[in-house]
Design a protein around this motif. Structure first.
Motif: not given
Length: 134
Positions: A90-95
């Motif tokens: 659902d998203g995160g800091a590592i594209p």
């Protein structure tokens, strides 16, 4: 370009090829000569990122495509699994992980998806030796 091929199973022939039938994901248009990274679904008994090769032939039929892939690497040097992608669903800091999670974690078990440059480099790194060679 390169593509990610998600399947329930992938068998390599004596000629070092893998033939899979998949559906294009979000307009993917696989072409002969492209790199292909095969992901064998863990829910179907696979191990996640499994093989690397180059597409030899693409045959379209009724909403799906048959891909004949010349396998160059039958096992990654380091794993990439569904559990590793789970935190990025659902998203995160590592594209790169977010992109791969979106393509792999949900949806059909038989599909082909386009990879961007960062995703391609990340997957390629799983097949490189410590010296940076495949």
């Amino acid at each position: 370009m390169a593509v990610l091929v998600k399947v329930n199973e992938a068998a390599v022939t004596a000629l070092g090829q893998c033939l899979v039938t998949v559906r294009p994901y979000k307009g993917a248009d696989p072409q002969g000569g492209e790199d292909a990274y095969l992901w064998v679904s863990q829910t179907a008994g696979g191990e996640g990122l499994s093989m690397h090769g180059r597409i030899r032939e693409v045959l379209g039929h009724g909403g799906g495509v048959d891909l004949r892939i010349d396998i160059t690497d039958q096992a990654p040097r380091r794993p990439l699994t569904k559990e590793m992608l789970q935190p990025y669903r659902d998203g995160g800091a590592i594209p790169v992980m977010v992109g791969l999670a979106g393509k792999l974690y949900r949806h059909a078990h038989t599909k082909v998806a386009e990879l961007d440059e960062a995703e391609t480099a990340f997957l390629a790194s799983h097949f490189l030796s410590d010296e940076g060679e495949a």
